[in-house]
Scaffold this active site. Structure first.
Site, PDB file in Angstrom:
ATOM      1  CG  HIS A  76      -0.350  -6.471  -1.767  1.00  0.00           C
ATOM      2  ND1 HIS A  76      -0.499  -6.265  -3.124  1.00  0.00           N
ATOM      3  CD2 HIS A  76      -1.501  -7.048  -1.361  1.00  0.00           C
ATOM      4  CE1 HIS A  76      -1.688  -6.699  -3.511  1.00  0.00           C
ATOM      5  NE2 HIS A  76      -2.319  -7.180  -2.461  1.00  0.00           N
ATOM      6  CD  GLN A  97     -11.047 -13.909  -1.584  1.00  0.00           C
ATOM      7  OE1 GLN A  97     -10.390 -14.601  -0.827  1.00  0.00           O
ATOM      8  NE2 GLN A  97     -10.915 -12.592  -1.604  1.00  0.00           N
ATOM      9  CB  SER A 115      -6.977  -2.243  -6.471  1.00  0.00           C
ATOM     10  OG  SER A 115      -7.577  -3.443  -6.900  1.00  0.00           O
TER      11      SER A 115
HETATM   12  P1  AMP Z   1      -5.652  -8.645  -1.952  1.00  0.00           P
HETATM   13  O1  AMP Z   1      -4.388  -9.190  -2.502  1.00  0.00           O
HETATM   14  O2  AMP Z   1      -6.324  -7.629  -2.810  1.00  0.00           O
HETATM   15  O3  AMP Z   1      -6.582  -9.723  -1.444  1.00  0.00           O
HETATM   16  O4  AMP Z   1      -5.244  -7.829  -0.654  1.00  0.00           O
HETATM   17  C1  AMP Z   1      -4.445  -8.389   0.349  1.00  0.00           C
HETATM   18  C2  AMP Z   1      -4.393  -7.426   1.517  1.00  0.00           C
HETATM   19  O5  AMP Z   1      -3.848  -6.190   1.078  1.00  0.00           O
HETATM   20  C3  AMP Z   1      -5.786  -7.117   2.093  1.00  0.00           C
HETATM   21  O6  AMP Z   1      -5.685  -7.009   3.497  1.00  0.00           O
HETATM   22  C4  AMP Z   1      -6.094  -5.781   1.474  1.00  0.00           C
HETATM   23  O7  AMP Z   1      -6.988  -5.001   2.225  1.00  0.00           O
HETATM   24  C5  AMP Z   1      -4.729  -5.147   1.440  1.00  0.00           C
HETATM   25  N1  AMP Z   1      -4.702  -4.073   0.454  1.00  0.00           N
HETATM   26  C6  AMP Z   1      -5.113  -4.128  -0.835  1.00  0.00           C
HETATM   27  N2  AMP Z   1      -4.990  -2.916  -1.424  1.00  0.00           N
HETATM   28  C7  AMP Z   1      -4.494  -2.085  -0.470  1.00  0.00           C
HETATM   29  C8  AMP Z   1      -4.156  -0.703  -0.435  1.00  0.00           C
HETATM   30  N3  AMP Z   1      -4.306   0.084  -1.502  1.00  0.00           N
HETATM   31  N4  AMP Z   1      -3.668  -0.191   0.712  1.00  0.00           N
HETATM   32  C9  AMP Z   1      -3.519  -0.969   1.821  1.00  0.00           C
HETATM   33  N5  AMP Z   1      -3.815  -2.276   1.857  1.00  0.00           N
HETATM   34  C10 AMP Z   1      -4.305  -2.832   0.730  1.00  0.00           C
END
Ligand code: AMP
Length: 281
Positions: free
Chosen positions: A37, A61, A186
């Protein structure tokens, strides 16, 4: 850092910023922030005058009630992390209804992208993504939006959403941030038990080996090799591995079928689904 709980307050601030000609970048997240993030926020900060980061666990979602219930929520830590950034507005509503003011449905027909991989294993997931992203875009009215390649299919969904509604938003796709051992970062990784965490890097290793074999094996053989490699760990339960055109996720039979080709994989490990991908061509 300025923290907003109410979309109306955020809208007012953005109106002022726009009036003074500021360029607005947007990083939507579900919180439990990690370096992935942060890399999106840094990308936005390097191009835009102001970055809006939303922290909102979007119920629509989640196709799995247990996943929603156990999704990590660490708002205090997230705010502490974001406090170190300049020119950042954080939007973290207390109430789902602050985002979902109406029950209008913004989901659109996605063609093949809406049928394969995550769409097939998580029915309704992308409808929820489209509905939240459209609503957040309407609140934030960003010039640029930053998404992670980690969620490869989601990037294509957002691209299609922007195209369909003719939104004046430039989509920026940022590289996957990884742990030192290669595991894609993640928010859900904290739910892995130590023994699971120890074998999780095997997924990215198998993708790297896949890339090494592109000159030698067919796409189908590469998929088989990845699945074979993962069999060494009975705890890793692959849901799918697909080798597809990057534009539309149609499967390829030969490396000549498309100009750009991606391998996307999802593996269940304990209570967590781990997703990852690698560009093969
Ligand atoms: P999330 O909070 O998991 O919904 O992710 C929010 C944003 O962060 C989304 O655009 C994801 O694709 C991005 N994101 C999550 N994990 C990663 C990562 N390891 N590297 C780059 N971007 C990420």
């Amino acid at each position: 850092m300025i923290f907003y709980k109410l979309s109306e307050d955020l809208r007012d601030e953005i109106k002022h910023l726009r009036a003074s000609g500021k360029r607005i970048g947007f990083v939507p997240t579900m919180g439990a922030l990690h370096q992935g993030h942060v890399s999106l926020i840094q990308a936005s900060a390097s191009i835009c005058d102001v970055t809006v980061c939303s922290i909102f666990v979007n119920p629509s979602q989640f196709n799995n009630a247990e996943d929603l219930k156990h999704y990590p929520r660490t708002l205090a830590n997230d705010l502490e992390l974001l406090a170190g950034f300049k020119n950042i507005l954080v939007y973290a509503p207390d109430e789902v209804s602050d985002v979902y003011k109406t029950d209008e449905d913004f989901a659109i027909e996605l063609g093949n992208i809406g049928k394969v991989m995550e769409a097939s294993f998580r029915p309704g997931h992308f409808n929820g993504v489209m509905n939240v992203v459209k609503r957040l875009f309407d609140i934030v009215t960003p010039d640029m939006a930053f998404f992670g390649q980690k969620d490869f299919q989601q990037c294509l969904v957002v691209k299609e959403l922007i195209r369909h509604y003719g939104l004046p938003v430039q989509l920026q796709i940022c590289p996957i941030a990884r742990e030192e051992d290669g595991l894609a970062m993640s928010s859900r990784n904290v739910r892995l038990l130590p023994a699971e965490r120890a074998i999780a890097p095997a997924i990215f290793k198998a993708l790297l080996h896949a890339k090494e074999q592109v000159a030698r094996l067919s796409p189908d053989e590469v998929k088989k090799q990845v699945l074979n490699e993962l069999k060494a760990y009975p705890e890793l339960l692959p849901e799918y591995i697909e080798i597809s055109e990057t534009e539309n996720l149609l499967p390829v039979e030969s490396w000549n079928d498309a100009r750009n080709i991606v391998a996307c994989i999802t593996v269940k490990l304990g209570a967590v689904r781990l997703i990852d991908n690698i560009i093969l061509k």
